[in-house]
Every structure is written in C-alpha cells, then in structure tokens.
Enzyme design. Sequence first.
Site, PDB file in Angstrom:
ATOM      1  N   LYS A 152     -12.144  -1.526   8.182  1.00 32.99           N
ATOM      2  CA  LYS A 152     -11.421  -2.459   9.037  1.00 32.99           C
ATOM      3  C   LYS A 152     -11.811  -2.243  10.504  1.00 32.99           C
ATOM      4  O   LYS A 152     -12.421  -3.097  11.136  1.00 32.99           O
ATOM      5  CB  LYS A 152      -9.924  -2.341   8.795  1.00 32.99           C
ATOM      6  CG  LYS A 152      -9.559  -2.808   7.372  1.00 32.99           C
ATOM      7  CD  LYS A 152      -8.240  -2.271   6.891  1.00 32.99           C
ATOM      8  CE  LYS A 152      -8.069  -2.365   5.397  1.00 32.99           C
ATOM      9  NZ  LYS A 152      -7.935  -3.706   4.839  1.00 32.99           N
TER      10      LYS A 152
ATOM     11  N   TRP B  74       0.827  -1.206   0.000  1.00 35.78           N
ATOM     12  CA  TRP B  74       0.000   0.000   0.000  1.00 35.78           C
ATOM     13  C   TRP B  74       0.858   1.251   0.000  1.00 35.78           C
ATOM     14  O   TRP B  74       0.539   2.237  -0.680  1.00 35.78           O
ATOM     15  CB  TRP B  74      -0.974  -0.017   1.188  1.00 35.78           C
ATOM     16  CG  TRP B  74      -1.913  -1.170   1.090  1.00 35.78           C
ATOM     17  CD1 TRP B  74      -1.896  -2.315   1.843  1.00 35.78           C
ATOM     18  CD2 TRP B  74      -2.982  -1.341   0.137  1.00 35.78           C
ATOM     19  NE1 TRP B  74      -2.894  -3.170   1.417  1.00 35.78           N
ATOM     20  CE2 TRP B  74      -3.570  -2.602   0.384  1.00 35.78           C
ATOM     21  CE3 TRP B  74      -3.495  -0.551  -0.894  1.00 35.78           C
ATOM     22  CZ2 TRP B  74      -4.651  -3.093  -0.370  1.00 35.78           C
ATOM     23  CZ3 TRP B  74      -4.567  -1.022  -1.634  1.00 35.78           C
ATOM     24  CH2 TRP B  74      -5.128  -2.285  -1.375  1.00 35.78           C
TER      25      TRP B  74
ATOM     26  N   ASP C 239      -1.335   6.845   6.781  1.00 27.16           N
ATOM     27  CA  ASP C 239      -2.399   5.962   6.306  1.00 27.16           C
ATOM     28  C   ASP C 239      -2.689   4.990   7.446  1.00 27.16           C
ATOM     29  O   ASP C 239      -1.939   4.045   7.675  1.00 27.16           O
ATOM     30  CB  ASP C 239      -1.960   5.214   5.048  1.00 27.16           C
ATOM     31  CG  ASP C 239      -3.023   4.209   4.582  1.00 27.16           C
ATOM     32  OD1 ASP C 239      -4.066   4.064   5.261  1.00 27.16           O
ATOM     33  OD2 ASP C 239      -2.795   3.556   3.535  1.00 27.16           O
TER      34      ASP C 239
END
Lengths: 366, 366
Positions: free
Chosen positions: A203, A110, A179
């Site tokens: 999440k 990511w 992030d």
Amino acid sequence: MSDSAADNYYRVTNFSAGPATLPLEVLEQAQADLVDYQGSGMSVMEMSHRSPVYDAIHHGLMTSLRRLLHIGDDYDILLLQGGASLQFTMVPMNLLPKGRSADYVVTGAWAKKALAEAGKVGRARAAVSTANDNFQRLPAIEDFEVDPEATYLHLTTNNTIAGTQWHDFPTSEAPLVLDASSDILSRPMSFDGVGLVYAGAQKNLGPAGLTVVIVRRDLLDHVPEGLPTMLDYRTHASKDSLFNTPPCWSIYVAGLACAWLEKLGGLEAIATRNRNKADIIYSRLTGGFYRSPIDPASRSLMNVVFRLRDESLESEFLSEAAKAGLVNLKGHRSVGGIRASLYNALPVAGVKALADFMDDFEAHFA
Amino acid sequence: MSDSAADNYYRVTNFSAGPATLPLEVLEQAQADLVDYQGSGMSVMEMSHRSPVYDAIHHGLMTSLRRLLHIGDDYDILLLQGGASLQFTMVPMNLLPKGRSADYVVTGAWAKKALAEAGKVGRARAAVSTANDNFQRLPAIEDFEVDPEATYLHLTTNNTIAGTQWHDFPTSEAPLVLDASSDILSRPMSFDGVGLVYAGAQKNLGPAGLTVVIVRRDLLDHVPEGLPTMLDYRTHASKDSLFNTPPCWSIYVAGLACAWLEKLGGLEAIATRNRNKADIIYSRLTGGFYRSPIDPASRSLMNVVFRLRDESLESEFLSEAAKAGLVNLKGHRSVGGIRASLYNALPVAGVKALADFMDDFEAHFA
C-alpha cells in the site's frame, strides 16, 4: 496524471486499495535499472542475496526505514514474506506464551481475522468491537478496558474496508502490536508503548511480496522455544533477514520508494500532503449529493469511503470515472459504495482530477 | 554474453546458484512493460490482485506450469511465499498427521534442514543419509528401505551445494514429496507416485519471493483441522492462491520465463540444452588440471562443482574469471572450490566462454 512528467506512458490514476499506485519516478528508476543494475551487469532479480551489491540494497531499505520512522536501536527491522495475513499467526506464536492472554481491538474485517488466528495459537479476546456499528466508527478509548494482564494489545491502525483510522493510539500497560499495513510511512508515528509493528508492503511501502516487521528486541527474549525456524522472529532478527532468500525485488523497489519519500521531506511532509489530499475529497462529502458514512473523528486519510445520496447512480459514477482514467474507485464488495485510496504515491493532481470529476458528475445529476 | 542480442546493456555471465540469471528477453519484456503493462495504464506492481488484468497473469502462470509439466487435474498448483524453507514446515504440518511418520532421504544441507523442521512438527526419520560421503554421491536405491508405514518420502531432487541430482527417483509405497527448487522445469518429470512438489522460484522459475507448490488433491483430504489459515494448503487451493495478496511481480516474471521456455520447445528441448551445457564443463573435469569430486552417476546438470588439482590456484581462477565477466563461480562456503550453476537461463554462449576460460587458464598454469 502524476506529479512528475509522464509524457512517454499511458498512466491512469489508480485509486486501488492495494496493491496500489507507486511513484512514477520509482517505476522509471526500476525500469532504467532493470536489465543492468548500476553497472553490475545483472538485474536485481538475478543477484545472489549474499552478494555485496544486493547487501547494499537490503541494508539500504532497513536504514531508510530506521531514518524515516526514527526507529531506535532497541528495535529490530525484519524483511519477511507472507503478508499481514501470516503475521496474524506469527505474532501470537512469538509473543503469546502459554497461560497468557492477548487483547484485540476489533475495528474491521482484518482485525477480526487477526483475532481468529490468535485464537488458534493461544488465548485471545476482543477488548472491544465496533462490529455493531458496521465498523463505521472507532471505539473511544474510554469505551474499553484492556486486560491488565494482557501480553499485548493488538490494533489495526487503519481499516481499509470501512475507511477508519486511529489518529491517536490508546495507551495501555501491555505493549501495542500494530497492524500498520495500510498507513505505515503515511505520517510520523511514536514508538512509545509500541512492541511490534507489521505491514504488508503493497500500500504505502512498495510492491506485494514484502512484509516489514519492527519489533522491540526485549520481546524476543520471551519467544517460546521449538517454533518452526521460519516462523520464529529470532531467526530473521539474528540473520538480518538473510536466513533464506528474501524477496529481493520487492525490497529493492521499497527502497526506491523510501528514497522518494526522503526526498519529498520525510513523514512530516507526506503527512501534510496526505491530509490535504484527503481534505479535497472529504470537503465534498457534505451530506448533499455525496456523503460519508464514517464518524468524522474516525475518518481515514488513506481510504476515503463515500456514498452518493442516490445510491443507484453509483455504478454510473464508477464507469464514468473509469472512462476519465480514474480507476479502482469501487468500494470493497462487503460494503459497496465508493472508495478512493489516497496512499502516499497517489499524486495530488490525481485527487484534484477526482474532485473535478465529482463536481461535474454532481452538476450533471443534481 | 546472451543468446539474444544485448548490445544496449552491460551483462555479465552470472553463474549464481540462486537467485540466478534470467533470460535476457524476459528482462527486456519486463522492462518494456514496467510503467504501463500492455496499455493498462499501470505497472504490474500497482495492480489490484482482484483485477481482471492481474487475474490473467496469475492464471496464465498456472496454465503454463500445467502445460509444461503435464500436470493432471488431480493436482492443485499453489503460488505461495516464504521459499522452500517455509515448505520445510508446511509440508509436515499438512501431510504428517499425529501418530504417523515421514521418511527423509538426506542428501545435503537442505534435506537436513527439511528433516529437522519436520521433526518439530511430528515424527520424521532419515531413511538414509550420505553425510559420511560429504554428500558427494546419492544413495543407491537399494541402499535404503522406506518405512512401509511412512506417510510420505521426502527427496531433494537436486542438491545445489554438493552438486548432485537424482536422475531417476526411487519408487515407494508412500507418496514422494519433492523439493525441486533447483531443477524444476529443467527437464521433463513424471508425476507417477508424486504427492507434492515444491520449489522456490529463484533458480529456474523466476525471481525470488514466489514458491510453487504442486499437490495431489486427495492428500488435502487428510490435512489436520485447526492449522493457521495461511499455513493450510487448503486455504490457497480453494482460493486459487488469491486468499491474500500474492507476490504479483514475481508471478508475472515467472510467467514470462515459462513463456520463454515454451517458445524454446518446452522441457524436452531445455533438457537437451541443459545436458549439453553441463557436458561442456564435465568433459573438462578429467582428473587432470580439473576434477569433479562427485560420483559420476550422481552429478548435477544444474550445479557443476569442481576443484583444481592445485587448490591454491582456485582463488586466482575465480578472480581472473570475474575479470572476464564470468561471475559467481565460487563454491558454497561450506565446501569451497568452484561451482558453475547452469540453470535454464544460463546461455550456451556463457558456458562456452567458461570452457574457453578454463582451457586458457589451464594452458597458462599447466
């Protein structure tokens, strides 16, 4: 398989890396309110986003986030769409002006994507990368130098695929851009030195379709003019994220999840619970029948990645686990093995069930 | 106040312009499945977007849309986020290359915004505007000339604020780009000459948080290189809109709404019903106690905008209507008056209740 009573439903224990399990009482509340929200005569999905009843839901989530994370008045909270993937672009569009450069700490797939998107917008460089270690450790803070001129330093706080997590953030002159998609609200966090945090909701926060951005207000003073309206943070900051229709349902469910978290005792309480949950699994990864490929200091409490000594048994491990109602334990296709994602809502009882299963499986094959 | 039985819930008749009412049986199905979707042991909100059970939901919506709208194989269907407002930017980023120009038909506030965003990306011009008529009529097709070199011609098919709707689209050499947010699926539509259709879901399709884009494949051959990945239609077209986590819940509910529509008889059937619903209200706008400010040929079947002869009675009309369970009838703040949004899911019985209320109110004050 939940902490609360669930006699009415079939429920598996869902170790998915995201979208991920939600607290059963959140789902039950959403179910009870679905057709008629609190006597309004309509579903949250049917409400005008300009109505007082929706407004309370919208600002309720912002207030909960502010309270849970101790976010000061110097930060705006934005409720957006598009996931972390769109933030890979919006962050540099807003915070990386022409002639400046941004630094990225590359600790996984990511982070690599975030850096690649920034490179389309302006100048961005990897301050460090642990790709050569298969991302199985985080860099030591002394292993890299941040460009003293960098406009920000980007960090992925938890890496879902490799299974690593920053337990302390590096300090830098440049504001940190985090992030935090996969560990926001899983522990207390300090905003010292933090310029911006973004997180896809699916999440630890709620359902997919909502992205939370927390941004230090003074950074918005330097946003370049002429950006597309929807991609300019100032649009959303100035309109309390009601410039256009927000993802109302996801915001509503995220609000329920925050209320659940506050009732549990907030981030201190959930952090203790999350550490205990992770310890139950890590304590079994001794290098005997089960092992962790991850550097001990870098291990994630959210995504516990492990291997069997005999990797040829892993597919049987997964299929037997699924038969026992322990599902979505397969590691990411790029790394293989096993991954147990233990986000906030994954119940302690579910982790214990996995531990018991691991012990039984080992006893059978060892 | 619904076509189906609703004895268990308090339900108002919700004339909101969007987010808007959903079919009661769609809500009841979503409620029944909320905690345990069809024996999967989890909510749709908790499912990995890479799982087979979610995949069936995801492709199920695409298949329903293709069937309902008779979309050929030469079009891709994309399930995105960000609403029509983000499409105002994505359309020109993808379809308006440097050195070309796009034409916009400006028939309302949303069209104006679409044109303004296009102007940030490239060259765009208003082919015509009805601003001088307060957007209360649509331009006659002979009233404007499309630039023969235009890369596309942008049209808002239904204007929610003014209450106008195109009943036939202009023909042009340039492919049509349609913002159909407020009337998609409300009637059959031809794709002849159509390059791209986009629609936020929250009026006729489902809950907010989902944006549907239908794009002719050959147009994707000319998308400029180097766009941010998330803003490039090709990213989503090539990955079946599973490049990143989609707004799963909104997609699921939109799928239920499409199934409801197919059961009703599809777009021919709903178009007849929608015309009948609108006629019930328009037949009362005779210019006596109630009047329509909209040019008869331009009137929307989705958003019926009207005034009372004595405008000072409008606030009482609204408050009395709300007491009778007829809510969200207030016109948009920029135009005032009354607006009854009669999207697909607004039940016939609700329209009749409004008509009866109008008759009683008139009898009381006339």
